[in-house]
Design a protein around this motif. Structure first.
Motif, PDB file in Angstrom:
ATOM      1  N   SER A 140      38.248  45.201  52.027  1.00 45.66           N
ATOM      2  CA  SER A 140      39.556  45.851  51.971  1.00 45.66           C
ATOM      3  C   SER A 140      40.630  44.948  51.364  1.00 45.66           C
ATOM      4  O   SER A 140      41.679  45.432  50.926  1.00 45.66           O
ATOM      5  N   LEU A 141      40.371  43.645  51.328  1.00 43.59           N
ATOM      6  CA  LEU A 141      41.335  42.700  50.765  1.00 43.59           C
ATOM      7  C   LEU A 141      41.023  42.324  49.321  1.00 43.59           C
ATOM      8  O   LEU A 141      41.722  41.498  48.733  1.00 43.59           O
ATOM      9  N   ASP A 142      39.998  42.924  48.751  1.00 44.92           N
ATOM     10  CA  ASP A 142      39.534  42.508  47.421  1.00 44.92           C
ATOM     11  C   ASP A 142      40.594  42.714  46.347  1.00 44.92           C
ATOM     12  O   ASP A 142      40.832  41.827  45.518  1.00 44.92           O
ATOM     13  N   THR A 143      41.248  43.870  46.346  1.00 38.98           N
ATOM     14  CA  THR A 143      42.249  44.155  45.317  1.00 38.98           C
ATOM     15  C   THR A 143      43.400  43.165  45.382  1.00 38.98           C
ATOM     16  O   THR A 143      43.842  42.624  44.352  1.00 38.98           O
ATOM     17  N   ASP A 144      43.886  42.888  46.593  1.00 40.20           N
ATOM     18  CA  ASP A 144      44.983  41.934  46.754  1.00 40.20           C
ATOM     19  C   ASP A 144      44.562  40.532  46.327  1.00 40.20           C
ATOM     20  O   ASP A 144      45.353  39.790  45.723  1.00 40.20           O
ATOM     21  N   ALA A 145      43.310  40.162  46.646  1.00 42.06           N
ATOM     22  CA  ALA A 145      42.818  38.832  46.273  1.00 42.06           C
ATOM     23  C   ALA A 145      42.754  38.686  44.758  1.00 42.06           C
ATOM     24  O   ALA A 145      43.135  37.636  44.210  1.00 42.06           O
ATOM     25  N   ARG A 146      42.279  39.714  44.079  1.00 43.84           N
ATOM     26  CA  ARG A 146      42.209  39.659  42.620  1.00 43.84           C
ATOM     27  C   ARG A 146      43.603  39.564  42.009  1.00 43.84           C
ATOM     28  O   ARG A 146      43.823  38.852  41.025  1.00 43.84           O
ATOM     29  N   THR A 147      44.546  40.310  42.591  1.00 42.38           N
ATOM     30  CA  THR A 147      45.920  40.258  42.092  1.00 42.38           C
ATOM     31  C   THR A 147      46.510  38.866  42.246  1.00 42.38           C
ATOM     32  O   THR A 147      47.209  38.360  41.365  1.00 42.38           O
ATOM     33  N   LYS A 148      46.198  38.220  43.386  1.00 43.41           N
ATOM     34  CA  LYS A 148      46.721  36.882  43.665  1.00 43.41           C
ATOM     35  C   LYS A 148      45.928  35.783  42.958  1.00 43.41           C
ATOM     36  O   LYS A 148      46.369  34.624  42.895  1.00 43.41           O
ATOM     37  N   GLY A 149      44.749  36.121  42.437  1.00 45.92           N
ATOM     38  CA  GLY A 149      43.919  35.128  41.764  1.00 45.92           C
ATOM     39  C   GLY A 149      43.234  34.172  42.707  1.00 45.92           C
ATOM     40  O   GLY A 149      42.995  33.011  42.368  1.00 45.92           O
ATOM     41  N   VAL A 150      42.909  34.657  43.914  1.00 45.54           N
ATOM     42  CA  VAL A 150      42.213  33.828  44.895  1.00 45.54           C
ATOM     43  C   VAL A 150      40.895  34.494  45.283  1.00 45.54           C
ATOM     44  O   VAL A 150      40.671  35.678  45.038  1.00 45.54           O
ATOM     45  N   VAL A 151      40.037  33.694  45.913  1.00 45.52           N
ATOM     46  CA  VAL A 151      38.723  34.162  46.331  1.00 45.52           C
ATOM     47  C   VAL A 151      38.727  34.385  47.837  1.00 45.52           C
ATOM     48  O   VAL A 151      39.221  33.539  48.592  1.00 45.52           O
ATOM     49  N   ILE A 152      38.177  35.511  48.275  1.00 43.23           N
ATOM     50  CA  ILE A 152      37.996  35.784  49.700  1.00 43.23           C
ATOM     51  C   ILE A 152      36.525  36.117  49.921  1.00 43.23           C
ATOM     52  O   ILE A 152      36.012  37.096  49.366  1.00 43.23           O
ATOM     53  N   ILE A 153      35.846  35.300  50.707  1.00 43.83           N
ATOM     54  CA  ILE A 153      34.414  35.483  50.949  1.00 43.83           C
ATOM     55  C   ILE A 153      34.139  35.405  52.446  1.00 43.83           C
ATOM     56  O   ILE A 153      34.551  34.448  53.107  1.00 43.83           O
ATOM     57  N   SER A 154      33.426  36.389  52.958  1.00 45.29           N
ATOM     58  CA  SER A 154      33.037  36.400  54.369  1.00 45.29           C
ATOM     59  C   SER A 154      31.536  36.193  54.505  1.00 45.29           C
ATOM     60  O   SER A 154      30.765  36.564  53.619  1.00 45.29           O
ATOM     61  N   GLY A 155      31.127  35.581  55.608  1.00 45.00           N
ATOM     62  CA  GLY A 155      29.700  35.412  55.882  1.00 45.00           C
ATOM     63  C   GLY A 155      29.061  34.263  55.129  1.00 45.00           C
ATOM     64  O   GLY A 155      27.892  34.338  54.740  1.00 45.00           O
ATOM     65  N   VAL A 156      29.817  33.167  54.917  1.00 40.93           N
ATOM     66  CA  VAL A 156      29.270  32.012  54.202  1.00 40.93           C
ATOM     67  C   VAL A 156      28.478  31.178  55.202  1.00 40.93           C
ATOM     68  O   VAL A 156      28.866  30.085  55.597  1.00 40.93           O
ATOM     69  N   SER A 157      27.344  31.717  55.619  1.00 40.50           N
ATOM     70  CA  SER A 157      26.553  31.090  56.669  1.00 40.50           C
ATOM     71  C   SER A 157      25.078  31.412  56.431  1.00 40.50           C
ATOM     72  O   SER A 157      24.703  31.882  55.359  1.00 40.50           O
ATOM     73  N   SER A 158      24.261  31.180  57.452  1.00 34.69           N
ATOM     74  CA  SER A 158      22.822  31.455  57.313  1.00 34.69           C
ATOM     75  C   SER A 158      22.591  32.895  56.884  1.00 34.69           C
ATOM     76  O   SER A 158      21.742  33.177  56.046  1.00 34.69           O
ATOM     77  N   VAL A 159      23.336  33.796  57.523  1.00 33.62           N
ATOM     78  CA  VAL A 159      23.320  35.203  57.132  1.00 33.62           C
ATOM     79  C   VAL A 159      24.771  35.656  56.948  1.00 33.62           C
ATOM     80  O   VAL A 159      25.626  35.293  57.740  1.00 33.62           O
TER      81      VAL A 159
END
Length: 251
Positions: free
Chosen positions: A116-135
């Motif tokens: 849900s935050l993808d559009t705002d992240a692209r507009t701001k030029g930042v990366v938002i990633i969830s689940g950077v773990s084993s799974v």
């Protein structure tokens, strides 16, 4: 270039390992943050870093983050199942300050909803990633490699069964206990079904060439981002995730 990294839960089991690793090369200014300033200070005395107390439920969270001016925010606190009605407040605070955001979420709904935050992240030029773990990070990478050349996938199955000496953080235990006995939605034979969290026990033997087999490890179904993200990613007929502890009594 801004090399400041804010790690929330930076003195915990997983956050602590990340903080210590980033501090080894003296390339980054690591802010080791959490609710306990005493624990943050004790960690920084051993490993370095900047101790800081932060409460993600604070009304002025965005202002606190802006004052720290991080280039990257890593949420290693959790449990993400308990983040309530405003689950992405840390990520949104990062957005407001122009910081990249990553988390170690093991919660399916949380990791799926971050889109849900993808559009705002692209507009701001930042990366938002969830689940950077084993799974799902490592499990999906393994599935990508193993599924090359396949025309169809019947089952994507993964499991985690740590040895008894492996540290277990409080948020992980809270996550497991909150799901025990609760209905768990899984994709099986092309349809959504429900199983009981930490319910049905099965036994497996793990074999790796050159190493004595690990026999009779118990596993039970438990929630993970894989359960909701991988069915569509791989068009798999079934997706299964389980976890277990080495000692049957602990399980």
């Amino acid at each position: 270039m801004n090399s400041r990294i804010l790690i929330i839960g930076g003195y915990g089991v997983f956050g602590g390992r990340l903080s210590a690793a980033l501090l080894q090369g003296n390339e980054y200014d690591v802010i080791v943050a959490g609710r306990s300033l005493q624990k943050a200070e004790a960690f920084c005395e051993r490993h370095g870093g900047i101790p800081y107390t932060i409460d993600i439920d604070a009304i002025d969270l965005t202002e606190q983050v802006r004052g720290l001016a991080p280039a990257v925010i890593v949420d290693a606190a959790g449990p993400w199942q308990d983040y309530g009605k405003d689950p992405y407040r840390v990520a949104r605070a990062g957005l407001a300050c122009g910081a990249h955001y990553l988390d170690l979420s093991d919660d399916a709904a949380f990791s799926e909803g971050i889109a849900s935050l993808d559009t705002d992240a692209r507009t701001k030029g930042v990366v938002i990633i969830s689940g950077v773990s084993s799974v799902p990070a490592l499990s999906s990478s393994a599935t990508d490699a193993l599924s090359k050349g396949m025309t169809s996938i019947e089952l994507v199955e993964s499991a985690i069964t740590p040895g008894n000496r492996a540290p277990r953080g409080q948020s992980v235990i809270r996550s497991i206990l909150s799901q025990t006995g609760q209905p768990l939605k899984v994709w099986k034979a092309g349809a959504w079904r429900h199983v009981t969290g930490w319910g049905a026990i099965r036994s497996i033997t793990l074999t790796v060439p050159g190493i004595p087999p690990l026999k009779n490890r118990w596993l039970s179904p438990i929630g993970a981002p894989d359960l909701t993200l991988l069915p569509s990613r791989y068009d798999a007929a079934s997706v299964q995730f389980s976890a277990g502890l080495e000692l049957k009594l602990m399980h």
